[in-house]
Motif scaffolding. Sequence first.
Motif, mmCIF file in Angstrom:
data_model
loop_
_atom_site.group_PDB
_atom_site.id
_atom_site.type_symbol
_atom_site.label_atom_id
_atom_site.label_comp_id
_atom_site.label_asym_id
_atom_site.label_seq_id
_atom_site.Cartn_x
_atom_site.Cartn_y
_atom_site.Cartn_z
ATOM 1 N N LEU A 71 2.375 3.264 0.951
ATOM 2 C CA LEU A 71 2.108 3.080 2.006
ATOM 3 C C LEU A 71 0.682 3.468 2.367
ATOM 4 C CD1 LEU A 71 5.399 3.706 4.015
ATOM 5 C CD2 LEU A 71 4.456 1.459 3.885
ATOM 6 N N LEU A 72 0.295 4.517 1.948
ATOM 7 C CA LEU A 72 -0.936 4.986 2.046
ATOM 8 C C LEU A 72 -1.969 4.096 1.414
ATOM 9 C CD1 LEU A 72 -0.317 9.104 2.085
ATOM 10 C CD2 LEU A 72 -1.180 7.828 4.025
ATOM 11 N N GLY A 73 -1.706 3.847 0.325
ATOM 12 C CA GLY A 73 -2.552 2.974 -0.529
ATOM 13 C C GLY A 73 -2.621 1.478 0.263
ATOM 14 N N GLY A 76 1.120 2.691 -8.802
ATOM 15 C CA GLY A 76 0.630 1.814 -7.643
ATOM 16 C C GLY A 76 -0.871 1.903 -7.790
ATOM 17 N N LEU A 77 -1.669 2.194 -6.707
ATOM 18 C CA LEU A 77 -2.794 2.287 -6.598
ATOM 19 C C LEU A 77 -3.334 3.771 -6.815
ATOM 20 C CD1 LEU A 77 -3.505 0.107 -3.382
ATOM 21 C CD2 LEU A 77 -4.032 -0.516 -5.859
ATOM 22 N N ALA A 78 -2.315 4.631 -6.752
ATOM 23 C CA ALA A 78 -2.719 5.998 -6.878
ATOM 24 C C ALA A 78 -2.967 6.674 -8.253
ATOM 25 C CB ALA A 78 -1.733 6.996 -6.107
ATOM 26 N N GLU A 79 -3.872 7.691 -8.399
ATOM 27 C CA GLU A 79 -3.832 8.246 -9.773
ATOM 28 C C GLU A 79 -2.877 9.553 -9.571
ATOM 29 O OE1 GLU A 79 -7.084 10.505 -12.343
ATOM 30 O OE2 GLU A 79 -7.874 10.209 -10.379
ATOM 31 N N HIS A 89 3.195 19.490 15.019
ATOM 32 C CA HIS A 89 3.598 17.867 15.402
ATOM 33 C C HIS A 89 4.627 17.391 14.662
ATOM 34 C CE1 HIS A 89 -0.632 17.651 17.268
ATOM 35 N NE2 HIS A 89 -0.915 18.576 16.360
ATOM 36 N N TYR A 90 5.489 16.481 15.451
ATOM 37 C CA TYR A 90 6.662 15.993 15.090
ATOM 38 C C TYR A 90 6.345 14.742 14.183
ATOM 39 C CZ TYR A 90 10.817 12.959 15.089
ATOM 40 O OH TYR A 90 11.839 12.311 14.702
ATOM 41 N N PHE A 91 6.583 14.609 12.926
ATOM 42 C CA PHE A 91 6.489 13.240 12.063
ATOM 43 C C PHE A 91 7.684 13.265 11.285
ATOM 44 C CE2 PHE A 91 4.919 11.161 8.543
ATOM 45 C CZ PHE A 91 4.480 10.001 9.000
ATOM 46 N N PRO A 92 8.459 12.235 11.649
ATOM 47 C CA PRO A 92 9.766 12.379 11.041
ATOM 48 C C PRO A 92 9.875 11.455 9.567
ATOM 49 C CG PRO A 92 9.679 10.367 12.451
ATOM 50 C CD PRO A 92 8.409 11.227 12.777
ATOM 51 N N ASN A 93 10.548 11.676 8.668
ATOM 52 C CA ASN A 93 11.060 10.934 7.392
ATOM 53 C C ASN A 93 11.195 9.500 7.684
ATOM 54 O OD1 ASN A 93 10.866 13.241 5.422
ATOM 55 N ND2 ASN A 93 13.137 13.411 6.073
ATOM 56 N N LEU A 94 10.422 8.868 6.706
ATOM 57 C CA LEU A 94 10.117 7.598 6.801
ATOM 58 C C LEU A 94 11.420 6.744 6.298
ATOM 59 C CD1 LEU A 94 7.164 8.483 6.968
ATOM 60 C CD2 LEU A 94 6.616 6.199 6.278
ATOM 61 N N GLY A 95 11.899 5.760 7.018
ATOM 62 C CA GLY A 95 13.084 4.869 6.160
ATOM 63 C C GLY A 95 12.407 4.049 5.193
ATOM 64 N N PRO A 96 13.381 3.309 4.565
ATOM 65 C CA PRO A 96 12.895 2.349 3.173
ATOM 66 C C PRO A 96 12.798 0.939 4.008
ATOM 67 C CG PRO A 96 15.406 2.586 3.258
ATOM 68 C CD PRO A 96 14.802 3.661 4.289
ATOM 69 N N ARG A 97 11.827 0.440 3.341
ATOM 70 C CA ARG A 97 11.297 -1.164 3.971
ATOM 71 C C ARG A 97 12.604 -2.118 3.651
ATOM 72 N NH1 ARG A 97 5.312 -2.047 2.460
ATOM 73 N NH2 ARG A 97 3.992 -1.810 4.507
ATOM 74 N N ASN A 98 13.001 -1.925 2.509
ATOM 75 C CA ASN A 98 13.969 -2.970 1.725
ATOM 76 C C ASN A 98 15.420 -2.700 1.702
ATOM 77 O OD1 ASN A 98 13.737 -0.989 0.075
ATOM 78 N ND2 ASN A 98 13.334 -2.103 -1.685
ATOM 79 N N ALA A 99 15.774 -2.063 2.961
ATOM 80 C CA ALA A 99 17.188 -1.401 2.881
ATOM 81 C C ALA A 99 18.390 -2.313 3.125
ATOM 82 C CB ALA A 99 17.145 -0.505 4.115
ATOM 83 N N VAL A 100 17.788 -3.526 3.515
ATOM 84 C CA VAL A 100 18.843 -4.514 3.879
ATOM 85 C C VAL A 100 18.605 -5.677 2.879
ATOM 86 C CG1 VAL A 100 19.318 -4.158 6.259
ATOM 87 C CG2 VAL A 100 17.598 -5.822 5.740
ATOM 88 N N VAL A 101 17.668 -5.458 1.752
ATOM 89 C CA VAL A 101 17.470 -6.876 0.876
ATOM 90 C C VAL A 101 18.583 -6.748 -0.274
ATOM 91 C CG1 VAL A 101 16.141 -7.702 -0.894
ATOM 92 C CG2 VAL A 101 15.096 -6.940 1.221
ATOM 93 N N SER A 102 19.284 -7.478 -0.873
ATOM 94 C CA SER A 102 20.600 -7.482 -1.706
ATOM 95 C C SER A 102 19.830 -7.682 -3.221
ATOM 96 C CB SER A 102 21.744 -8.303 -1.445
ATOM 97 O OG SER A 102 22.505 -8.100 -2.554
ATOM 98 N N TYR A 103 19.580 -6.607 -3.872
ATOM 99 C CA TYR A 103 19.189 -6.759 -5.289
ATOM 100 C C TYR A 103 19.761 -5.584 -5.891
ATOM 101 C CZ TYR A 103 15.245 -3.971 -4.087
ATOM 102 O OH TYR A 103 14.380 -3.035 -3.747
ATOM 103 N N PHE A 112 12.175 4.797 13.241
ATOM 104 C CA PHE A 112 11.712 5.209 11.824
ATOM 105 C C PHE A 112 11.011 4.291 11.224
ATOM 106 C CE2 PHE A 112 15.565 7.786 13.145
ATOM 107 C CZ PHE A 112 14.966 8.747 13.215
ATOM 108 N N ASP A 113 10.515 3.151 11.613
ATOM 109 C CA ASP A 113 9.968 1.960 10.920
ATOM 110 C C ASP A 113 8.616 2.571 10.169
ATOM 111 O OD1 ASP A 113 8.138 -0.227 10.190
ATOM 112 O OD2 ASP A 113 9.568 -1.431 11.529
ATOM 113 N N PRO A 114 8.847 2.453 8.863
ATOM 114 C CA PRO A 114 7.736 2.917 8.124
ATOM 115 C C PRO A 114 6.236 2.459 8.162
ATOM 116 C CG PRO A 114 9.172 1.689 6.641
ATOM 117 C CD PRO A 114 9.835 1.739 8.101
ATOM 118 N N ASP A 115 6.270 1.212 8.785
ATOM 119 C CA ASP A 115 4.954 0.439 8.965
ATOM 120 C C ASP A 115 4.398 1.072 10.223
ATOM 121 O OD1 ASP A 115 4.693 -1.445 6.657
ATOM 122 O OD2 ASP A 115 6.727 -2.455 7.682
ATOM 123 N N ILE A 116 5.109 1.564 11.226
ATOM 124 C CA ILE A 116 4.658 2.206 12.198
ATOM 125 C C ILE A 116 4.199 3.501 12.019
ATOM 126 C CG2 ILE A 116 5.206 2.836 14.834
ATOM 127 C CD1 ILE A 116 6.903 0.411 14.883
#
Length: 413
Positions: A23-25, A60-63, A195-209, A389-393
Amino acid sequence: MKLLIVSQYFWPETFAINGLVDLLGEQGIDVTVLTGKPNYPDGDVFLGYRALGTSREHYGLAEVIRVPISPRGKKAAWRLALNYISFIASGVTLGPWLLRGRQFDAVFVYAPSPILQVIPAVLLARLHRAPLVVWVQDLWPQSLSATGHIKNRLVLKAVEWLVRQIYRSADRLLVQSRAFVQPVAELTADPSKIHYFPNLGPRNAVVSYGTERAIELARLLSGSFTVVFAGNLGSAQALDTIVDAAKLLRPHASIKVALIGSGSLDDWLKEQRILHGLDNLYLPGRFDPSDMPTIFGAAAALLVTLKPDPTFDLTIPSKVQAYLAAGRPIVAALDGEGAKVIEESKAGLCTPAGDATALASSILRLARMPITEREEMARAGRNYFVAHFDPDILIGELKTHLTQTIAKFGDRA
């Protein structure tokens, strides 16, 4: 922004920091990760890596820059201690050389246990004249005492002193639970940097694969009312509560419990299954994170448990966010902050930590509940996830934390 992330754990190990780096990338942040050789949770260095030497690769984009580490091994306390110490030693001695000539705007630490992995980051932040941001995932020394790993008061006091120095060195402390604020504040002279910063949930949690193995397990799970626990199978997870609940549920042939994952109690769980004839308890082992949507989708409900302990009461297990995201009903045996999230979200049924009888009753109640009520719980949980907990937010919030810390550090320089 150029960001150095220091984390003893990283891909291909399964931790929240992996998704955060992705997400940072995407946010245009240039990320470098300093980490060890992957060996969690089984204790052996992963295929394709070796414990000694340094290496560089890309995720990904990270070294990704890896330093030598002593593998954690299996169940030996001295091996685990050496694992922790080896990352600190490698980070302190080799980190500055491997990162020489680099410029970073900030240093960020993903800090589950052990919090001592922040020590190399303290040095690197000073050498690179960059602010240090620490994302606190576990409370030390409290978690050492809660899990029973260390009971000696003098050792716990020594660890507390080290934690004070780490918190003092950080320019900003992010905590994964609001209940962490007070105990962290007690160990730092400047509570305003917490500062409070919660764990991020997964983006693809409801995709079936998923893989063929995951699809086969999903078929097995969907053949009955199966409650699925996914994650580390260790002492903190109160697996004895789950085993005792499974004993009580034996007369109900249509109800099964599946423990997905691995950990220090693997052998104990297998022994208990045989000893008590728990045919209703599945132990299929560990699966790749990409398989979880397939497995969760086949579950009738998702299970989370923690030991009854004041320290664990302050924690929100990261699987709670993943369960909410999956849109499945949740059944829980835990107290404190984790229980509060499940109750506020109306995503499922919550019972006291360690109460196997109450847990079995909740599972039975859920199984007898009209499917429309369970579906309403699932929708409520998913809606709560999107709202909190939306990761994009949340990745935008993290970027703001980093930007503010960099600006404040620049003002002081």
